[in-house]
Motif scaffolding. Structure first.
Motif, short mmCIF file in Angstrom:
data_model
loop_
_atom_site.label_atom_id
_atom_site.label_comp_id
_atom_site.label_asym_id
_atom_site.label_seq_id
_atom_site.Cartn_x
_atom_site.Cartn_y
_atom_site.Cartn_z
N GLU A 1 0.88 -1.01 0.14
CA GLU A 1 -0.11 0.07 0.14
C GLU A 1 0.83 1.23 -0.07
OE1 GLU A 1 -3.26 -0.35 -0.52
OE2 GLU A 1 -3.04 -2.47 -0.25
N GLY A 2 2.04 1.09 -0.19
CA GLY A 2 2.97 2.24 -0.29
C GLY A 2 3.42 2.62 1.00
N GLU A 3 3.26 1.96 2.12
CA GLU A 3 3.57 2.09 3.51
C GLU A 3 5.21 1.98 3.35
OE1 GLU A 3 2.51 -2.29 3.48
OE2 GLU A 3 1.86 -0.30 2.65
N PRO A 4 6.06 2.46 4.59
CA PRO A 4 7.27 2.20 4.69
C PRO A 4 7.54 0.71 4.95
CG PRO A 4 6.54 4.14 5.66
CD PRO A 4 5.46 3.55 5.24
N ASN A 5 8.58 0.27 4.32
CA ASN A 5 9.16 -1.14 4.24
C ASN A 5 10.45 -1.55 4.92
OD1 ASN A 5 9.44 -4.02 4.17
ND2 ASN A 5 8.42 -4.20 2.13
N PRO A 6 10.83 -1.00 6.20
CA PRO A 6 12.27 -1.17 6.50
C PRO A 6 12.68 -2.53 6.54
CG PRO A 6 10.59 -0.85 8.41
CD PRO A 6 9.74 -0.65 7.15
N GLY A 7 11.86 -3.65 6.60
CA GLY A 7 12.37 -4.98 6.49
C GLY A 7 12.89 -5.32 5.21
N ALA A 8 12.49 -4.96 4.04
CA ALA A 8 12.91 -4.74 2.68
C ALA A 8 14.25 -4.13 2.65
CB ALA A 8 12.13 -4.29 1.48
N ALA A 9 14.34 -3.19 3.13
CA ALA A 9 15.67 -2.23 3.21
C ALA A 9 16.68 -2.90 3.83
CB ALA A 9 15.40 -0.99 3.69
N GLY A 10 16.32 -3.60 4.90
CA GLY A 10 17.26 -4.29 6.02
C GLY A 10 17.61 -5.62 5.21
N ALA A 11 16.74 -6.29 4.33
CA ALA A 11 17.38 -7.19 3.70
C ALA A 11 18.22 -6.97 2.49
CB ALA A 11 15.74 -7.86 2.91
N VAL A 12 18.14 -5.80 1.94
CA VAL A 12 18.86 -5.32 0.76
C VAL A 12 20.36 -5.00 1.39
CG1 VAL A 12 19.38 -3.35 -0.78
CG2 VAL A 12 17.03 -4.74 -0.70
#
Length: 427
Positions: free
Chosen positions: A368-379
């Motif tokens: 939904e366009g919400e912040p996704n810190p999990g994805a950033a952490g995974a990258v």
């Protein structure tokens, strides 16, 4: 010494709020060019450069030789109570490069200290403790700079020596004005600025301080021209304008030497640090002479502008000018942005790719366009596993920050894009 053993010792004697990257943090043991090697022998391509500080890269002969030459004199320190030739020469060069009329320079040890100094100058000159700052900003970890930091994750205290009012504009992607075109966005932010001055201050504000591109905030930037429009309003009230160039200075944005120049503005003062020393501890303020001379008490800087740091910084500035690293940042930055935007078209987990030159942010989002810190952490973690070091930031911790040394090569850029593509696919 293995990383696990050093980590245990670190946690025993260092404060728990001292952030470390990765579940298994690493120690950088050696480096050359744009690559670093950790204590356990793994080599990485460095795309964060010690938080934009190793701007020229590692083991640069011209810089190392200048430092060794100063060390050979035996004079590592003398304090500003004595004349320091390299300090004067560096100040002359920065004053000229700044474009500020009748500029004077004061050296510090860090960006935090530089911003504290700029605030002291402005509040003294204007005889006011009122300051305007931008939402989502970061300016340092000292008492006054925490007060003007508009990012909850980095604000350790609500106590403050100054009164701060917060203005829209720096973080467009999640702004209430996001859907507007550039012209209307600037108008909405200017209207907000004027209303903030009229409703939350007594009018005699000391200054506005702003990052042309917000660093810790996730490499966010407004449309070119916003700060020109802000400056017109500030001038009506006699409010000083300070550009925080700690991360945007020295040609990193590619199109200009200072980030604020994209807005056709000559500020009253600029603060700088990080890339100036290519790893040495140095920062400072360059300001109009009358503003710099507003202090009416004695002062010195014990370590600021010391012979070693200024010798290294002078060699750093000469190197980046002689090799036109600003042009390299512009060329490779354009390719970096293009490659990442191609990834964004393929992977909806990337919500925004932004930045200028070799200062690029990638914001990760959910369905939904919400912040996704999990994805950033995974990258962040997957890039390291594949041999690439990147940074992370943003108000919600969902932005990957890319800021390699400005000596980056085309082959290294393509290597990094390949790794990032794999990391994003996994995320």
């Amino acid at each position: 010494m293995a990383h696990k053993e050093l980590l245990a010792r670190h946690r025993a004697v260092m404060p728990k709020w001292l952030a470390l990257y990765y579940d298994e943090p690493i120690e950088i043991a050696s480096a050359s060019g744009r690559r670093v090697t950790d204590r356990e022998g793994t080599t990485y391509l460095d795309f964060f450069a010690g938080i934009l500080t190793n701007a020229i890269g590692y083991d640069v002969a011209e810089i190392s030789d200048a430092i060794r030459s100063q060390l050979d004199t035996g004079v590592l320190h003398s304090s500003t109570l004595y004349l320091i030739k390299s300090q004067v020469e560096l100040a002359e060069k920065i004053a000229e490069l700044s474009g500020i009329p009748d500029a004077k320079v004061f050296f510090t040890n860090s960006g935090t200290e530089a911003n504290e100094t700029a605030l002291m100058l402005a509040t003294q000159a204007r005889r006011s403790e009122q300051v305007l700052a931008l939402r989502n900003s970061y300016h340092g970890r000292a008492f006054a700079t925490i007060a003007i930091t508009g990012n909850r994750g980095w604000s350790a205290s609500a106590l403050s020596p100054i009164k701060v009012s917060w203005v829209h504009g720096g973080y467009r992607y999640r702004s209430p004005f996001k859907a507007m075109d550039d012209k209307d966005y600037i108008k909405a932010c200017v209207d907000d600025l004027r209303e903030i001055i009229e409703t939350t201050t007594s009018g005699d504000v000391a200054c506005m301080i702003a990052e042309p591109i917000q660093g810790v905030g996730g490499f966010t930037s407004p449309p070119d021209g916003l700060f020109r429009a802000f400056k017109d309003v500030l001038d009506e009230y006699g409010i000083l304008f300070i550009s925080d160039e700690v991360q945007t200075g020295w040609g990193r944005t590619g199109e200009h030497f200072w980030g604020i120049q994209a807005h056709d503005v000559v500020p009253d003062a600029m603060t700088f640090a990080k890339g100036l020393g290519n790893g040495l501890a140095i920062g400072g303020v360059v300001a109009r002479g009358d503003l710099m001379d507003a202090i009416n008490a004695n002062s010195i800087s014990t370590f600021g502008g010391n012979p070693v740091s200024t010798a290294g910084a002078l060699a750093t500035v000469n190197y980046l000018l002689d090799h036109d690293l600003q042009a390299n940042a512009a060329k490779l930055g354009s390719r970096l942005l293009g490659g990442l935007r191609s990834l964004a078209e393929k992977y909806p987990v990337i919500g925004d790719v932004r930045g200028k030159g070799l200062m690029v942010g990638v914001e990760f989002v959910g369905p939904e366009g919400e912040p996704n810190p999990g994805a950033a952490g995974a990258v962040l973690a997957e890039s390291k596993a594949l041999g690439l070091l990147v940074g992370k930031g943003g108000l919600y911790g969902n932005v990957i920050r890319l800021a390699p040394p400005m000596t980056l090569t085309e082959d290294e850029l393509e290597e990094a894009l390949g790794i990032l593509a794999q990391a994003v696919e996994k995320a």
